[in-house]
Every structure is written in structure tokens, then in C-alpha cells.
Motif scaffolding. Structure first.
Motif, PDB file in Angstrom:
ATOM      1  N   VAL A 140       0.743  -1.220  -0.220  1.00  0.00           N
ATOM      2  CA  VAL A 140      -0.556   0.027  -0.007  1.00  0.00           C
ATOM      3  C   VAL A 140       0.776   0.990  -0.125  1.00  0.00           C
ATOM      4  N   ALA A 141       0.734   2.262  -1.024  1.00  0.00           N
ATOM      5  CA  ALA A 141       1.202   3.409  -1.316  1.00  0.00           C
ATOM      6  C   ALA A 141       3.465   2.877  -1.293  1.00  0.00           C
ATOM      7  N   ALA A 142       3.079   2.358  -1.277  1.00  0.00           N
ATOM      8  CA  ALA A 142       5.031   2.021  -1.605  1.00  0.00           C
ATOM      9  C   ALA A 142       5.516   0.750  -0.491  1.00  0.00           C
ATOM     10  N   THR A 143       4.597   0.245   0.563  1.00  0.00           N
ATOM     11  CA  THR A 143       4.661   0.454   1.552  1.00  0.00           C
ATOM     12  C   THR A 143       4.355  -1.924   1.748  1.00  0.00           C
TER      13      THR A 143
END
Length: 173
Positions: A140-143
Motif C-alpha cells: 500500500v503506497a509503496a509500503t
């Protein structure tokens, strides 16, 4: 007459400097070498309903069977959803995760699952299955985060002579 000389008795001072130096070094070394164990608790629900409570007829009741032949994902009312036979490395937890993610996307409000465990299943397989049922890693969102699947796990016993549905039907999924 002979004189008696009184011997002077003196108590020597205790020199504990060497002992203190040893303790100053030994205590931190022992503390650093100590193994700290971490205990993690998994909350479980056991199947059953309160007195007078009846399940809704159209309620989706997800169950996963952990048996010696593999894993079965089923709706306890409507039947088998998918059977995952054993792989060379053991149980197909990745396949189970994919099936559960598809089910969660279809029924997002569902949080409970029944895990049926056959006798003779080792503890590590049981815990890995429970971890797979509870959550999965999502980006999610590069995490990378732990996304929730079915955190309310109930345990039940599977039949002792139960075989994988795919093997009983003759293969194929």
C-alpha cells in the motif's frame, strides 16, 4: 621472672578490589549472553453458539480443513471451494493465501473462519495455517503492510480418516 610479651593481633583489611573488578565485568557479560524468549498469544474461538442462537440461512460460513493430504477451503453449507494438495515442500500456504484473498474481496465484511485440524498434524503446520488465515502482506503506497483476512479463527477437529476431496474425486481442481 620472665616477661611475657603480648602479641599484637591485628585483623588484616579485606582487599575486595579484584573481586569487584570481576563482578563489574562478569555481570554485563552474563546479561548480554542471556536469551530472552518471546511468548506470543493467539486468541481462539471455539465453535458453538449461545443458547437460543441460530445461524442465518444465507450466511457464508468459511471453513478450512488441515488434513494430512493437504488443505481444503469450503463453505460449510454449500460445499468445497478449493482443494490444495500437498506439495513437495509441504502444505500449499501460498495457494491458500490466494484463495482467501479472493474470498475476502468477494465478502469483505467476513472476519471469522473455522479451522478443522486432523489428528496427527504437527504444531508448526497448525500455527502457519493460522497465521495464513489471519493476514497477508500487501503493498500500500509503496509500503508493505499486513492486510487483514480472517482474524477470528475457530478450531475444530476434522475426522480422523478424512481424505482430500480432490483425491476422492479423482484429481483436478
Amino acid at each position: 621472672m620472665r616477661r611475657r610479651h603480648r602479641r599484637l593481633v591485628s585483623t588484616p583489611d579485606l582487599d575486595i578490589t579484584a573481586f569487584m573488578n570481576l563482578m563489574i565485568v562478569l555481570v554485563p557479560v552474563l546479561l548480554l549472553g542471556m536469551v530472552f524468549s518471546q511468548i506470543k498469544m493467539i486468541e481462539l474461538n471455539f465453535p458453538g453458539m449461545a443458547s437460543g442462537e441460530a445461524p442465518a440461512a444465507d450466511q457464508f460460513r468459511l471453513s478450512v480443513a488441515l488434513i494430512s493430504d493437504g488443505l481444503e477451503v469450503a463453505d460449510s453449507d454449500r460445499g468445497l471451494i478449493q482443494a490444495l494438495p500437498m506439495k513437495q515442500g509441504g502444505y500449499d500456504f501460498e495457494g491458500l493465501r490466494e484463495v482467501l484473498v479472493r474470498i475476502k474481496s468477494a465478502v469483505p465484511e467476513k472476519t471469522d473462519v473455522m479451522l478443522e485440524v486432523a489428528p496427527g498434524i504437527d504444531y508448526q503446520s497448525l500455527v502457519t495455517t493460522m497465521d495464513t488465515l489471519r493476514s497477508y502482506e500487501a503493498v500500500v503506497a509503496a509500503t508493505v503492510v499486513e492486510a487483514e483476512l480472517f482474524p477470528d479463527v475457530s478450531l475444530a477437529d476434522a475426522a480422523e480418516n478424512r481424505t482430500l476431496a480432490v483425491a476422492a474425486v479423482g484429481g483436478g481442481q
